[in-house]
Design a protein around this motif. Structure first.
Motif, PDB file in Angstrom:
ATOM      1  N   LEU A  26     -17.817  -5.867  16.057  1.00  0.00           N
ATOM      2  CA  LEU A  26     -16.788  -5.705  15.025  1.00  0.00           C
ATOM      3  C   LEU A  26     -17.385  -5.504  13.633  1.00  0.00           C
ATOM      4  O   LEU A  26     -16.646  -5.456  12.643  1.00  0.00           O
ATOM      5  CB  LEU A  26     -15.866  -6.929  15.016  1.00  0.00           C
ATOM      6  N   SER A  27     -18.711  -5.378  13.567  1.00  0.00           N
ATOM      7  CA  SER A  27     -19.415  -5.173  12.288  1.00  0.00           C
ATOM      8  C   SER A  27     -19.077  -6.266  11.279  1.00  0.00           C
ATOM      9  O   SER A  27     -18.872  -6.001  10.086  1.00  0.00           O
ATOM     10  CB  SER A  27     -19.067  -3.790  11.703  1.00  0.00           C
ATOM     11  N   LEU A  28     -19.038  -7.497  11.757  1.00  0.00           N
ATOM     12  CA  LEU A  28     -18.757  -8.635  10.888  1.00  0.00           C
ATOM     13  C   LEU A  28     -20.033  -9.342  10.444  1.00  0.00           C
ATOM     14  O   LEU A  28     -19.970 -10.401   9.819  1.00  0.00           O
ATOM     15  CB  LEU A  28     -17.827  -9.629  11.597  1.00  0.00           C
ATOM     16  N   GLN A  78     -11.017  -9.531   5.353  1.00  0.00           N
ATOM     17  CA  GLN A  78     -10.762  -8.118   5.664  1.00  0.00           C
ATOM     18  C   GLN A  78      -9.491  -7.920   6.489  1.00  0.00           C
ATOM     19  O   GLN A  78      -9.238  -6.819   6.983  1.00  0.00           O
ATOM     20  CB  GLN A  78     -11.963  -7.545   6.431  1.00  0.00           C
ATOM     21  N   ASN A  79      -8.704  -8.986   6.656  1.00  0.00           N
ATOM     22  CA  ASN A  79      -7.476  -8.930   7.463  1.00  0.00           C
ATOM     23  C   ASN A  79      -7.759  -8.468   8.896  1.00  0.00           C
ATOM     24  O   ASN A  79      -6.977  -7.724   9.493  1.00  0.00           O
ATOM     25  CB  ASN A  79      -6.439  -8.002   6.815  1.00  0.00           C
ATOM     26  N   ARG A  80      -8.875  -8.949   9.456  1.00  0.00           N
ATOM     27  CA  ARG A  80      -9.259  -8.544  10.808  1.00  0.00           C
ATOM     28  C   ARG A  80      -9.313  -9.733  11.772  1.00  0.00           C
ATOM     29  O   ARG A  80      -9.884  -9.635  12.857  1.00  0.00           O
ATOM     30  CB  ARG A  80     -10.610  -7.829  10.767  1.00  0.00           C
ATOM     31  N   LEU A  81      -8.703 -10.835  11.371  1.00  0.00           N
ATOM     32  CA  LEU A  81      -8.676 -11.983  12.271  1.00  0.00           C
ATOM     33  C   LEU A  81      -7.994 -11.675  13.605  1.00  0.00           C
ATOM     34  O   LEU A  81      -8.468 -12.125  14.659  1.00  0.00           O
ATOM     35  CB  LEU A  81      -7.991 -13.174  11.594  1.00  0.00           C
ATOM     36  N   ALA A 112     -18.881 -14.841   9.859  1.00  0.00           N
ATOM     37  CA  ALA A 112     -18.138 -13.735  10.468  1.00  0.00           C
ATOM     38  C   ALA A 112     -16.633 -14.001  10.445  1.00  0.00           C
ATOM     39  O   ALA A 112     -15.831 -13.101  10.160  1.00  0.00           O
ATOM     40  CB  ALA A 112     -18.614 -13.521  11.902  1.00  0.00           C
ATOM     41  N   VAL A 113     -16.235 -15.231  10.736  1.00  0.00           N
ATOM     42  CA  VAL A 113     -14.808 -15.576  10.711  1.00  0.00           C
ATOM     43  C   VAL A 113     -14.253 -15.418   9.299  1.00  0.00           C
ATOM     44  O   VAL A 113     -13.155 -14.873   9.101  1.00  0.00           O
ATOM     45  CB  VAL A 113     -14.589 -17.008  11.232  1.00  0.00           C
TER      46      VAL A 113
END
Length: 433
Positions: A387-389, A413-416, A406-407
């Protein structure tokens, strides 16, 4: 808002996972009483607050057992989820084999021999240097891997990773829309077998907390003031800002009532059976916003529990009431008003803000982090990289810090939801639903 407050569980590696564990029956009595009190109070706990000494020797095995007990026993009894736990470290959460190393021993000697007025200055010097700061936090690595599951891990400041701090906080929404903020401070920066009153140190940030509009403050610290060499500034500040002060370490359940704040000691879930007045206990704490005319208050109800025989009973207040009551004045505050943008010639309408919108895809960082830590480390890394985190600079992070970084990026980034979905798929794949 309702909290279960306990401390000094002292899980010992030599006792846990044995049929003859001398505290197994005691813990069963505690869980049973938590279930009874939950029904009596009439609602589930919003969180479990643990004010230090989860382990006895700071070992991984003790924390693994602690997590299992919280997840399978205490959280279900209290009616909350495992991610609702909030923890701080105590002196027994220090792995003394790490703290016994020469550099750490020398740092303790210097700090404990300095004048109290210079304590924060010397402590800041250690915490400002990356090498010495990492040295000071190394003895609680096992604790931090445990606490990271609840987003409660702590560490020295890191400019590249500003989410890493030497203290932890969590906010809750109160019924009037204001915030309740609990601060968790570390008083086990310096700890060994020679711990004694006026020889412990609390993180200097504790003496600098600031008031915030619409926020009521609660502070947790394992050691009470009398144990802290640099406690004068800490005490002065939190007595001015925080309405509740929660402590562990001293195995009593005294409620100290004051006009501007209340001090609450948790007692000990598993005190040493050889200590005088062996007396296990814990607390329930209910918090709400109250009013008298236009005056606004933080109202506290405290149920103090102690073990007698094979059951827990109430410790009544001075008037023999089962519930202790406290009320502390809060600053004036009102929920923000949203101004609808009017059409030309229209009348301006003042409306309260909408209720928060939820959806099936909404998920909290604590829930995602809790799930991530159920995966093997190599699976965690695969998901994060996919996820490129990850980013440059993460190479120096510890395993649990890498996951939390990462979390936090996914949250910003609103990607949770995407991280949560991949984590669920991985958990399902390894048969851990």
């Amino acid at each position: 808002m309702l909290f279960l407050h306990l401390s000094d569980i002292h899980f010992r590696a030599s006792e846990i996972d044995r049929d003859d564990d001398p505290n197994a029956g005691l813990r069963d009595d505690l869980v049973h009483d938590v279930q009874l009190m939950r029904r009596r109070i009439g609602r589930a706990a919003n969180a479990i607050l643990i004010s230090g000494d989860i382990a006895f020797s700071g070992t991984k095995r003790e924390y693994d057992f602690a997590f299992s007990w919280l997840h399978s026993k205490l959280c279900p009894a209290a009616g909350c989820e495992i991610e609702d736990v909030f923890v701080i470290p105590g002196n027994h959460d220090v792995e003394w084999s790490q703290a016994a190393k020469p550099l750490h021993r020398d740092a303790r000697a210097k700090l404990r021999s300095c004048d109290a007025k210079d304590a924060d200055k010397f402590l800041r010097e250690y915490l400002s240097d990356n090498f010495s700061a990492q040295l000071m936090f190394a003895p609680i690595d096992n604790y931090n891997r445990f606490a990271a599951r609840f987003l409660c891990s702590i560490g020295p400041y890191d400019e590249a990773h500003p989410d890493i701090k030497p203290f932890t906080t969590r906010d809750w929404d109160m019924e009037d829309g204001s915030k309740l903020r609990i601060w968790g401070f570390n008083s086990a920066l310096i700890s060994d077998a020679q711990d004694s009153p006026n020889q412990m140190f609390v993180d200097p940030a504790g003496a600098q907390i600031q008031r915030e509009y619409g926020v009521a403050h609660v502070v947790m610290c394992h050691h009470p003031y009398g144990w802290l060499k640099n406690g004068a500034g800490f005490r002065e500040r939190i007595e001015a800002v925080a309405k509740l002060h929660l402590f562990g370490h001293e195995h009593t359940r005294r409620i100290e009532e004051g006009k501007h704040f209340t001090t609450i000691r948790a007692g000990a879930v598993q005190p040493d059976r050889d200590e005088p007045g062996w007396d296990p206990g814990y607390n329930w704490i209910g918090l709400s916003i109250g009013y008298e005319g236009d005056k606004r208050y933080l109202d506290a109800e405290i149920w103090v529990r102690k073990r007698e025989g094979a059951r827990f009973i109430a410790v009544p207040d001075h008037d023999q009431a089962e519930t202790w009551q406290a009320r502390h004045r809060l600053s004036e505050w009102s929920a923000p008003i949203v101004v609808d943008k009017p059409h030309v010639g229209a009348t301006t309408v003042m409306t309260p803000p909408d209720e928060p919108k939820t959806s099936s895809t909404s998920v909290s960082a604590r829930i995602v982090a809790s799930k991530m830590f159920r995966l093997a480390e190599h699976v965690q890394r695969q998901i994060i990289v996919h996820l490129s985190l990850d980013q440059d600079g993460d190479q120096g992070l510890k395993d649990y810090e890498f996951v939390l970084a990462a979390v936090n990026r996914a949250k910003s980034q609103n990607r949770l939801p995407a991280l949560n979905e991949m984590t669920d798929e991985a958990l399902y794949g390894q048969g851990n639903k």
